[in-house]
Design an enzyme around this catalytic site. Structure first.
Site, PDB file in Angstrom:
ATOM      1  N   GLU A   1      13.441  50.691  61.812  1.00 22.37           N
ATOM      2  CA  GLU A   1      14.177  50.862  60.556  1.00 22.37           C
ATOM      3  C   GLU A   1      13.203  51.411  59.518  1.00 22.37           C
ATOM      4  OE1 GLU A   1      16.974  47.886  59.720  1.00 22.37           O
ATOM      5  OE2 GLU A   1      17.185  48.401  57.611  1.00 22.37           O
ATOM      6  N   ARG A   2      13.580  52.499  58.904  1.00 23.07           N
ATOM      7  CA  ARG A   2      12.746  53.194  57.900  1.00 23.07           C
ATOM      8  C   ARG A   2      11.398  53.620  58.481  1.00 23.07           C
ATOM      9  NH1 ARG A   2      17.380  54.036  55.614  1.00 23.07           N
ATOM     10  NH2 ARG A   2      18.359  52.149  54.825  1.00 23.07           N
TER      11      ARG A   2
ATOM     12  N   ASN B   1      15.636  42.643  59.335  1.00 26.49           N
ATOM     13  CA  ASN B   1      17.020  42.503  59.784  1.00 26.49           C
ATOM     14  C   ASN B   1      16.913  42.052  61.238  1.00 26.49           C
ATOM     15  OD1 ASN B   1      18.147  43.404  57.327  1.00 26.49           O
ATOM     16  ND2 ASN B   1      17.660  45.507  57.896  1.00 26.49           N
TER      17      ASN B   1
ATOM     18  N   GLU C   1      21.995  41.946  51.961  1.00 29.04           N
ATOM     19  CA  GLU C   1      22.487  43.100  52.721  1.00 29.04           C
ATOM     20  C   GLU C   1      23.144  42.667  54.032  1.00 29.04           C
ATOM     21  OE1 GLU C   1      18.940  45.595  52.892  1.00 29.04           O
ATOM     22  OE2 GLU C   1      19.369  46.316  50.868  1.00 29.04           O
TER      23      GLU C   1
ATOM     24  N   ARG D   1      11.735  35.829  51.867  1.00 31.37           N
ATOM     25  CA  ARG D   1      11.836  36.997  50.981  1.00 31.37           C
ATOM     26  C   ARG D   1      12.735  36.752  49.775  1.00 31.37           C
ATOM     27  NH1 ARG D   1      13.767  41.846  53.316  1.00 31.37           N
ATOM     28  NH2 ARG D   1      12.125  43.230  52.620  1.00 31.37           N
TER      29      ARG D   1
ATOM     30  N   ARG E   1      21.736  44.447  39.609  1.00 34.56           N
ATOM     31  CA  ARG E   1      20.972  44.059  40.794  1.00 34.56           C
ATOM     32  C   ARG E   1      19.523  43.703  40.421  1.00 34.56           C
ATOM     33  NH1 ARG E   1      20.076  48.252  45.822  1.00 34.56           N
ATOM     34  NH2 ARG E   1      18.127  47.348  46.609  1.00 34.56           N
TER      35      ARG E   1
ATOM     36  N   ASP F   1      14.014  48.406  44.668  1.00 33.83           N
ATOM     37  CA  ASP F   1      13.749  48.588  46.095  1.00 33.83           C
ATOM     38  C   ASP F   1      12.744  49.701  46.368  1.00 33.83           C
ATOM     39  OD1 ASP F   1      13.886  48.326  48.766  1.00 33.83           O
ATOM     40  OD2 ASP F   1      15.937  49.073  49.001  1.00 33.83           O
TER      41      ASP F   1
ATOM     42  N   GLU G   1      10.129  55.284  52.757  1.00 33.39           N
ATOM     43  CA  GLU G   1      11.591  55.349  52.747  1.00 33.39           C
ATOM     44  C   GLU G   1      12.103  56.182  51.585  1.00 33.39           C
ATOM     45  OE1 GLU G   1      13.432  51.503  52.537  1.00 33.39           O
ATOM     46  OE2 GLU G   1      15.450  52.357  52.411  1.00 33.39           O
TER      47      GLU G   1
HETATM   48  C1  BDP Z   1      15.705  48.538  51.940  1.00 33.81           C
HETATM   49  C2  BDP Z   1      15.959  49.270  53.194  1.00 33.81           C
HETATM   50  C3  BDP Z   1      16.556  48.436  54.290  1.00 33.81           C
HETATM   51  C4  BDP Z   1      15.797  47.132  54.409  1.00 33.81           C
HETATM   52  C5  BDP Z   1      15.791  46.432  53.082  1.00 33.81           C
HETATM   53  C6  BDP Z   1      14.944  45.173  53.074  1.00 33.81           C
HETATM   54  O1  BDP Z   1      16.819  50.365  52.922  1.00 33.81           O
HETATM   55  O2  BDP Z   1      16.512  49.181  55.470  1.00 33.81           O
HETATM   56  O3  BDP Z   1      16.364  46.325  55.389  1.00 33.81           O
HETATM   57  O4  BDP Z   1      15.241  47.247  52.100  1.00 33.81           O
HETATM   58  O5  BDP Z   1      13.833  45.234  52.568  1.00 33.81           O
HETATM   59  O6  BDP Z   1      14.670  49.219  51.307  1.00 33.81           O
HETATM   60  O7  BDP Z   1      15.388  44.147  53.546  1.00 33.81           O
END
Ligand code: BDP
Length: 707
Positions: free
Chosen positions: A174-175, A217, A298, A331, A343, A372, A400
């Site tokens: 992811e990313r 995730n 998320e 987190r 947010r 973010d 990202e």
């Molecule tokens: C965002 C990303 C996502 C991550 C999330 C995170 O888009 O893919 O899962 O943060 O940090 O930047 O949990």
């Protein structure tokens, strides 16, 4: 092959420059031209006292470094070693006194001249300290920086210096933009790839001492015996390099792999399940570091599902890990589309009231900014706001939001900017770095995490220059006060060349690169205006969909009058989460730094800024500036050809070309889009867009990596 022929091929290969694919990172150990006596001396006459897996690594490392750095120079042979590497106790047995060792942390090191014996000594309390000291010395030798008379005595300022891999079990990242995950779960535990050793060695060389193997995730499968066997194999490989393994724990794991009906943190069965799970993990990995948890964010499960607090969730896991000395990195990236609040404010609102309610082995992992990982964000308001709960920093090394792997952006100045920001928590001089190293609030646990940019690409990070971001993260986690310029210079010397022109020129390029990206993506405090989902390329038009807080229009709020997010007391009042000194400075149009202007204010298009020109003109010119800087980098790099091998030179050149094109893409798309509202012409010097707004809005690349 005859030796002469072999030599011929080696020389040819090196001269043609085809050999360097960047795999060796900053551990190039390239041949030093005309080395000084001390360099040759230390590399030819050394003694490493003792035997252990780590000490073997040290011995191998020096031999290897020596074969590269001074191979073409006659060795200086002395009867007594010029360099002695040994733990404090082993040195005293040899009557080598060891000043200053007592004040070092267990993984600190000392490099000092012993005047009596005329030897250089590398000393530490532990083997890992020696490993760090050895790497530091080798770095000094490669860069030609002699060890100062008074020696070097260093302890890390942060205890847990960890990479977070957002790696999935199917090897997608992811990313991640540098290929697939380097963890080959399918082949583990039976196949231990050489790359695992190389990974651990590279991390140890910059003081990183932990790795979170899996995506935040999380997939609960990682906690099953099938996978724990594999995790154990990695942990065993990393141990001699001083690297602990951590896993992400999925909050609903008791349901998914434990067969329970609930994951309620106050349920006795659930608690027993986690306790038992921790027991099991420590049977595989006795020095397991602990869990990283993303909950209630998320779509991830968490304590909110059971109307419990973040503290209830974190403490449940902390209790399970405590008997084994494990920790929970919980987190703070918690926010919800159903919470009708900016947010920016949500994590603070959630966590601040819980200050002091977490168990001792919990540390809260906070992203550098409140939204973010944007190209620029003010520091997260939680820093300084939780004196009774340890907070750690989460930086994102993978880009990202900064152009993925092809855009050169040296991130250390961005990290440094945040670390140096003053929270005013205990009055002036309460910088974020002091929160992170624990000195401001006397935290018992300290940590820094960096979301990794590592993948299966031969050079590990996609862009050769993005190796510098991994390197810089290690250096700043060790010492959050180090200047990013110094880090850039050191990395350039280790990775490419010590030539003064090269180092000066490319340090300037690196030091300006992040600001350049801000200029062509999100100038003047704009943020979150990238394309949806994959986050690659511009998308200021992104709106609608399932969550307003995932759109661009939510963040830029552009309309015919102006642009920007009003976070003052007449708007969302996120500003109230900062100290009053900052509220005063950032809350007024007259005093807010322009870099944060549109972050905190909605500003009229015609509003004159410091230079007397309108906001619109300033915005357009910043975009143009970014594009010009990206183009200039190509020319600068062209002039560096003589210092860099062909392979890396051409790779970087082609990425710089992509970057310059995409900088123009960002500029054109954003100015066309915002121009609909400002209705003002582009100021002189700003190029007209190549295509129509419609063209950019319809440009939808397929299969962008990293989702
Ligand atoms: C965002 C990303 C996502 C991550 C999330 C995170 O888009 O893919 O899962 O943060 O940090 O930047 O949990």
């Amino acid at each position: 092959m005859k030796p002469t022929l072999t030599l011929f091929f080696i020389v040819l290969f090196n001269l043609s420059g085809f050999s360097n694919d960047g795999y060796k990172l900053w551990l190039q150990y390239y041949s030093i031209q005309a080395p000084q006596e001390w360099q040759v001396n230390f590399l030819s006459n050394y003694e490493v006292i003792g035997n252990s897996a780590t000490l073997s690594i040290i011995k191998k490392e020096i031999a290897y470094a020596s074969s590269g750095m001074i191979s073409s120079h006659p060795e200086i042979k002395n009867s007594i070693p010029s360099l002695v590497i040994g733990k404090a106790g082993d040195l005293s047995a040899k009557n080598i006194s060891n000043p200053g060792i007592n004040s070092l942390a267990s993984d600190g090191f000392a490099i000092f001249h012993n005047l009596e014996s005329k030897q250089l000594i590398v000393s530490a309390k532990t083997d890992i300290g020696l490993l760090y000291g050895t790497f530091r010395l080798l770095q000094h030798i490669q860069t030609g920086t002699s060890i100062p008379k008074e020696g070097i005595f260093e302890s890390p300022k942060v205890q847990h210096r960890v990479l977070n891999h957002w790696d999935n079990l199917d090897r997608t990242v992811e990313r991640g933009y540098a290929g697939f995950s380097i963890w080959n779960w399918h082949r583990l535990p039976r196949h231990i790839d050489q790359q695992y050793h190389d990974y651990a060695r590279a991390n140890a060389s910059i003081g990183i001492n932990g790795t979170v193997l899996t995506n935040v995730n999380a997939n609960a499968l990682i906690l099953t015996p099938e996978y724990l066997e594999k995790v154990k194999a990695l942990a065993d490989t990393f141990r001699p390099y001083g690297i602990k393994v951590y896993l992400t724990a999925r909050f609903s794991a008791p349901i998914e792999i434990g067969g329970l009906q609930t994951a309620d943190p106050l349920n006795a069965e659930v608690q027993a399940w986690w306790n038992q799970k921790a027991e099991e993990i420590y049977q595989y990995i006795p020095d397991f570091g602990g869990f990283v948890v993303k909950a209630d964010s998320e779509g991830q499960p968490g304590p909110h599902n059971y109307k419990r607090t973040q503290a209830d969730g974190a403490n449940m896991m902390a209790r399970a890990l405590a008997p084994h000395e494990g920790i929970v990195m919980w987190r703070a990236f918690v926010y919800n589309e159903h919470t009708p609040d900016d947010r920016h404010k949500q994590a603070f609102n959630e966590f601040k009231p819980l200050d002091g309610k977490f168990l001792d082995n919990v540390i809260i992992q906070v992203k550098n900014g409140a939204i973010d990982f944007q190209p620029r964000e003010p520091f997260h308001p939680l820093f300084g706001a939780m004196p009774n709960t340890p907070l750690m920093m989460e930086f994102q090394i993978t880009q990202e939001y900064l152009g993925h792997d092809t855009h050169l952006a040296f991130l250390a100045p961005m990290f440094e900017e945040v670390l140096k920001d003053d929270t005013y928590a205990n009055g002036k001089g309460s910088e974020v770095a002091k929160v992170i190293d624990g000195s401001l609030h006397q935290y018992a646990i300290t940590a820094m995490a960096g979301v990794s940019n590592i993948g299966t690409d031969r050079n590990w990070t996609g862009h050769h220059f993005h190796q510098a971001n991994w390197f810089a993260f290690g250096r700043l986690a060790w010492n959050p006060y180090q200047a990013s310029q110094e880090i850039a210079e050191e990395w350039l010397k280790l990775t490419f060349s010590t030539d003064a022109t090269f180092v000066k020129t490319m340090t300037d390029v690196m030091m300006n690169s992040r600001e350049m990206v801000v200029n062509y993506m999100t100038p003047l405090g704009l943020h979150h205006i990238m394309a949806a989902s994959h986050h690659y390329g511009p998308g200021p038009w992104v709106s609608g969909g399932r969550r307003a807080d995932w759109t661009a229009t939510y963040y830029h709020q552009a309309n015919e009058k102006g642009i920007g997010f009003n976070r003052t007391y007449t708007g969302s009042n996120a500003l109230s989460q900062y100290a009053s000194e900052l509220q005063n400075q950032w809350g007024s149009l007259a005093t807010v730094p322009e870099k944060y202007l549109l972050w905190f204010h909605q500003v009229d298009w015609i509003q004159p800024l410091q230079n007397g020109e309108s906001l619109w003109n300033n915005l357009a010119k910043q975009y143009q500036k970014g594009v010009e800087e990206a183009r200039a980098n190509i020319v600068t790099w062209e002039n560096m050809r003589e210092y860099v091998d062909d392979k890396r030179f051409n790779h970087v050149l082609s990425f710089l070309t992509i970057q310059a094109e995409e900088a123009a893409w960002w500029r054109d798309a954003c100015l066309l889009y915002f121009g609909q509202f400002s209705k003002m012409p582009l100021p002189a010097g700003v190029e007209s867009p190549k295509h129509s707004l419609e063209y950019y809005m319809n440009f939808k690349p397929h299969h962008v990596p990293g989702i």
